[in-house]
Structures are given as C-alpha cells and as structure tokens.
Write a protein that holds these residues in place. Structure first.
Motif, short mmCIF file in Angstrom:
data_model
loop_
_atom_site.label_atom_id
_atom_site.label_comp_id
_atom_site.label_asym_id
_atom_site.label_seq_id
_atom_site.Cartn_x
_atom_site.Cartn_y
_atom_site.Cartn_z
N ASN A 298 -33.06 10.75 62.39
CA ASN A 298 -33.21 9.63 61.20
C ASN A 298 -31.91 9.27 60.47
O ASN A 298 -31.97 9.35 59.33
CB ASN A 298 -34.39 10.30 60.55
CG ASN A 298 -35.05 9.07 59.41
OD1 ASN A 298 -35.38 9.76 58.41
ND2 ASN A 298 -34.74 7.80 59.36
N VAL B 255 -37.96 2.12 69.82
CA VAL B 255 -38.30 3.04 68.55
C VAL B 255 -39.78 3.22 68.01
O VAL B 255 -40.41 1.97 68.45
CB VAL B 255 -37.54 2.49 67.53
CG1 VAL B 255 -38.10 1.38 66.93
CG2 VAL B 255 -36.99 3.62 66.44
N MET B 256 -40.37 4.42 67.78
CA MET B 256 -41.76 4.49 67.55
C MET B 256 -42.32 3.79 66.48
O MET B 256 -43.60 3.72 66.25
CB MET B 256 -42.16 5.85 67.64
CG MET B 256 -41.59 6.73 66.56
SD MET B 256 -42.01 8.49 66.71
CE MET B 256 -43.75 8.56 66.08
N SER B 257 -41.50 3.58 65.44
CA SER B 257 -41.99 2.99 64.43
C SER B 257 -40.71 2.11 63.60
O SER B 257 -39.68 2.65 63.56
CB SER B 257 -42.26 3.94 63.26
OG SER B 257 -42.09 3.62 62.07
N GLU C 244 -39.92 1.93 60.74
CA GLU C 244 -39.46 2.62 59.60
C GLU C 244 -38.17 3.21 59.80
O GLU C 244 -37.25 3.53 58.96
CB GLU C 244 -40.18 3.93 59.10
CG GLU C 244 -41.47 3.52 58.17
CD GLU C 244 -42.50 4.34 58.46
OE1 GLU C 244 -42.45 5.34 59.36
OE2 GLU C 244 -43.70 4.22 57.84
N TYR C 245 -37.90 3.53 61.23
CA TYR C 245 -36.68 4.11 61.59
C TYR C 245 -35.24 3.04 61.52
O TYR C 245 -34.22 3.54 61.69
CB TYR C 245 -36.56 4.71 63.17
CG TYR C 245 -37.49 5.88 63.15
CD1 TYR C 245 -36.64 7.07 62.97
CD2 TYR C 245 -38.81 6.05 63.48
CE1 TYR C 245 -37.63 8.29 63.05
CE2 TYR C 245 -39.43 7.13 63.57
CZ TYR C 245 -38.86 8.57 63.34
OH TYR C 245 -39.67 9.42 63.37
N HIS D 6 -35.43 0.50 59.46
CA HIS D 6 -35.18 -0.05 57.89
C HIS D 6 -33.98 0.47 57.45
O HIS D 6 -33.78 1.81 57.11
CB HIS D 6 -36.49 0.34 57.06
CG HIS D 6 -37.79 -0.44 57.18
ND1 HIS D 6 -38.95 0.11 56.91
CD2 HIS D 6 -37.76 -1.30 58.11
CE1 HIS D 6 -39.84 -0.60 57.04
NE2 HIS D 6 -39.35 -1.51 57.62
#
Lengths: 311, 311
Positions: free
Chosen positions: A248, A277-279, A281-282, A284
């Motif tokens: 992260n 990427v799974m989300s 948020e990684y 952002h």
C-alpha cells in the motif's frame, strides 16, 4: 566538520564520494574499475575510499551499496554475481578495521530505493515502492519511513514474484517470475523468439536485438517492438497490483534502463494495474514516477544509509 | 493502577476486556451480540466498553480489533462487510469522545498477527508472517518489530495475491487470488464441483459439505477430500514462497479454522513452498507454526495495539 562517505560497488566500476553532513554535493568524488591488475576488488575498494577521505573533517559513517544480497545485521555480502570470489564477504568489518569508522551496507536496489526516497522522486513519501527494470528486476520498499529488510536482509525480492506459473524460466531457475517476463532480458528474448518464428519487424536486420534496440524500434512504430513492450508492461502492471495489496505505497518509482522507454511500457503497466487492483482505494493519491537520480541512485542511497545509521 | 481495554468486534459478537498493565489475565471480561434490539452496534460497543471499565484504576488506552479494512492514521473503519451501515466509521473519535481516553484500531487479521507476535506463537520474533485461513484468507506482517500498514492501512492483503491468472473468481471479483484457491470457501467449492462431476467420495452423502466436513472426511482417508486439501495446501505454499521473497520472515504463523486441519494441508504447503522458494536462505531457521491464541487472537492483538500506542 562532520562528513559521510558513500560508496557504490558495481560489477565493472567502483565509485566513492565524501559529503558534508546535510549536503548532497560531494567534497570529493572518485571512480575506478572494479577489477584491475593492482590488487583485488576489496583492495581497490579500500584504496578508493582512502582517496576521498577528507583531510580536515571527521567521517561519521561509510555507507556502501553492493551488487548482491546482503545481511544488514551482520554486515555481510552473501554474494555478488559479477565479482568472482565475493561470497559471505564481511565487508562492514573489513572497512571498519581499515578506517576505524562505522560502516553499513545494503544491496544496490535497496540503496537506490533509499536514494530516491531521501533525495529523488519519492522525497516526502513515507511508503515507497521502488522497482528498477534493466537486465534483471530489483526492488526496494520503504514502509512507514523504514526500509523493509526482513530477518536476514532478503526481503522485497520483487522480481521473483510468480506472475505466470507456467511462464518462461527466470535467471533464478524458477518459472514465470516477473523478472522472466518484464526485464530487459525478457523483452529481448521475446523479440528473438518472435523473429525466429518469422514475425516481420524492422528488428530482423539487427543481430541479437537488445531491449534498448526494441525500445528504439517501438518509438519508430515497429509493431513487434510495440507488442514486446506492451506485453512486458502488462505483466509489470499485474505484479504491481499485487505489490499494492502487499505494501500500500503512496508512490511507485520506476528506475533502470527499461523504464526510460517511458509511456510505451508505463501506460500498459498502469492500465493492467488498474484492472487488477482489488479496490480503487489503492490507487487514490498514488503517484507513478520515474526515478530522478539516474546512475547516482546507488551512491545517494549509500549516503542516505550512512545518514540513517548515524542517527 | 494503569490498565488497558481491549475490544474485539465481530460480525456476530462483541468482546471487551480490561487488563492491568503488563498482564494478560483480564480484570474484567464481557461479551454480547453485535446486533440487538436495544441500540445500534456502535451503542452496544460503547456500552460494552463501559461494563468492563475498572472502578479504581486508570485506563491508558482502548485498543479495538474490527472486521474490515481500517485507516490507522485517521482511526477510521472503511467498511465491515458483516455490519451493515458501518462505512467510513470514525470509531476512534467516537470512542475517544465517549470515554475521554485514547483509542486505536486495527483490522482483525492485523490484530491477530500482533496478538500472536506479542503473546502467542511468534513471541520473540521480529519478522512475522501471519495468515488466517477460514472463510477467507487474512494476513498481518510484522517487519522489524512493526506492523506493516502502508499509506492508508491497506497493506498485507495477502489473500489477494494472484496465484493463478486464469483461476477461479475471488470474492473481490478478481481471478485466481490465493483466497479463491485455498480458503475454506475455495476448498468447499472445489469439492462441490468434483462431486457434481460424479467423482466418488464419502462426502456425496453430505448436503453442501463445508471445509470442516472436508477436513473430517480427509482424516478418514477420503481421496477427494485429501485431494482438496492437498490442492489448497499447494497453492498456499506457492503464495507463501512469494511472501518469503517479499518479507523474509523468521516465522510463518497459520491461524483460522482451515489451518486446524493440520498436516493434511500444512505438509503440501511446506513442500510446495520449498519447491518454489528461490534460495534456501529463505528457509534457514524459518519456523512454521500454528496460531496459539485461538479465538482470543483478536482481543490479545487489540491489547498489544493498546500497549504499543501507549509507549
């Protein structure tokens, strides 16, 4: 005046420089070849350090970047593939005995990561993923302002994550590692295989085209060369997505000759990374940057290491 | 007397306990269900903390383990799949406002890793890889005595490393993640698929066999059940080899219900890991252990977190 000495050991060249505390402009800087008639590589290294030793200043610490895996706790270089005879070499002890000054060492990819973090593209970031893509793929990771080293200094060998379980054989002997799919060597091998199959390309005139040749052909619009870079970039992006899940980071820094190909490899990487990427948020606030220090990354990293162990 | 309060928030149950400083035996310990008629889960959580509050002692810090990703810097729970409405919940602020006492939070897998590191199977290790294998696969990594969190607390989602690029779809929507190949859910799914193909097994009598059913059938020698565990163990070993290259731990701790199957999954894991690791140095002195704290891992991890932020 307090100073630090930084040393960058390469398979062909040794570099050393002395920096006043808090500065990145060296007082003295020298280089020599790693191998020569007058003395072993260790002798040549020690002599080089002596030539940059300041006359009227104290050396606080000597930081050394070496081309192979190291044990940071024991100050040992496990091996250096390009320097025969360097095996389980207690380099920190050798340097400390000669100069009676504290020394520390790290592998070149980790040192380049530290260099980029303290002085280069990743300045101000606390969580950094650094990848250097050239003949092989090296890496260094900074987590919460500290280099990730692991128990014996062997962490973050990110070139050796398995991307394709049945993929081509890596230099380490295992299949489908990132390094076997996206390094300069892998790019050149893919092109050679395609040329051998008779795929048309401007590169068919070039004997044993290197990844640099592939990069230039791609810039001139050669379809095979473009495919080779797109393919390498895609595998890189898949792996980087995994690395985001692991570490992260707030910045990914790409160094090494292959990264200089720029958008032709970085854009497919970015796209594959976003797909995998799974989300979100990684992603952002995630910065993707190319390395800023070039050939100085190892030396500047050795300086950063010397500073950090002196604190 | 100084004390810490530890809280473990689950999708069905809330637990809280108050520990004297330096001790692991609680003064007071309570549990209640997460959902109930009298109040929201947040109200129930705050009330539970109040019930373990010591009468004649100071609470230094409240540590909280929560079932979902968190931002440790902001004290926010991004979401909790099993607690509807908990999205971007500023839990640290909510608790601090109510009790006027410092609070900290972490996701349950990271807290279990901290618990095992401070009080369980990984005591004394500085570099720990913790995996919990149950319905899903969670993880926590300690590097050089610090939890790896990353920029936004989203690091070490090791269940979401890609093991088979064209493998089965993971709960997160991506293909071939470790969680889709080696979790309890994945084991049960594999068995269901094989049964549907008519593969003979003692499990053909069991409606919707769970991974627990598979584990019991394997212990009784059922070939399909054994194959399911061997397969999951092999994928786990492949992934762990990659994790060794990334984090170079001195111990791998396996928690969660599936790990309790023991050698039937751990031996294939160990073998696959040895085959895939790039250098035997990663295995030198490496301990493979099962988790020691069982259901208390989250609570003990919350205690470890509370202690660590109070330093």
């Amino acid at each position: 005046m307090d100073t630090y000495i930084a040393v960058d050991v390469g398979g062909t060249q040794l570099r050393a420089a002395c920096y006043p505390k808090g500065e990145t402009k060296p007082l003295l800087q020298k280089r020599t070849s790693t191998h020569g008639k007058d003395g072993s590589p260790v002798d040549r290294l020690l002599d080089l350090i002596a030539t940059v030793w300041p006359d009227h200043a104290t050396v606080k610490t000597i930081g050394v970047a070496v081309p192979g895996p190291t044990n940071h706790k024991q100050g040992i270089l496990y091996r250096a593939p390009n320097i025969p005879g360097w095996e389980n070499l207690p380099l920190v002890q050798i340097i400390q005995s000669r100069f009676n000054t504290r020394a520390a060492l790290g592998n070149d990819a980790n040192m380049a990561a530290m260099g980029e973090w303290r002085f280069g593209a990743a300045r101000g970031h606390q969580n950094v993923l650094y990848l250097t893509i050239s003949t092989g793929i090296g890496a260094g990771v900074i987590c919460d302002d500290r280099l990730v080293l692991g128990q014996n200094g062997l962490a973050t060998e990110l070139g050796h994550i398995t991307v394709l379980p049945d993929g081509p054989v890596c230099g380490c002997g295992h299949k489908g590692h990132l390094e076997a799919l996206a390094s300069g060597t892998a790019i050149a091998r893919f092109v050679a295989e395609q040329l051998a199959k008779g795929i048309p390309s401007s590169l068919s005139q070039t004997p044993n085209p290197s990844s640099r040749d592939v990069g230039m052909a791609a810039e001139n619009g050669d379809p095979l060369a473009l495919e080779a870079l797109t393919r390498a970039g895609r595998y890189l992006g898949w792996a980087v997505a995994d690395f985001l899940h692991m570490f992260n980071p707030s910045i990914v820094v790409l160094g090494g000759g292959v990264s200089q190909t720029g958008p032709l490899i970085i854009e497919p990487m970015r796209q594959a990374m976003s797909e995998r990427v799974m989300s979100p948020e990684y992603l952002h606030g995630l910065t993707i940057a190319t390395a800023a220090l070039g050939d100085n990354a190892g030396l500047m990293g050795a300086l950063a290491l010397a500073e950090s162990v002196s604190k």
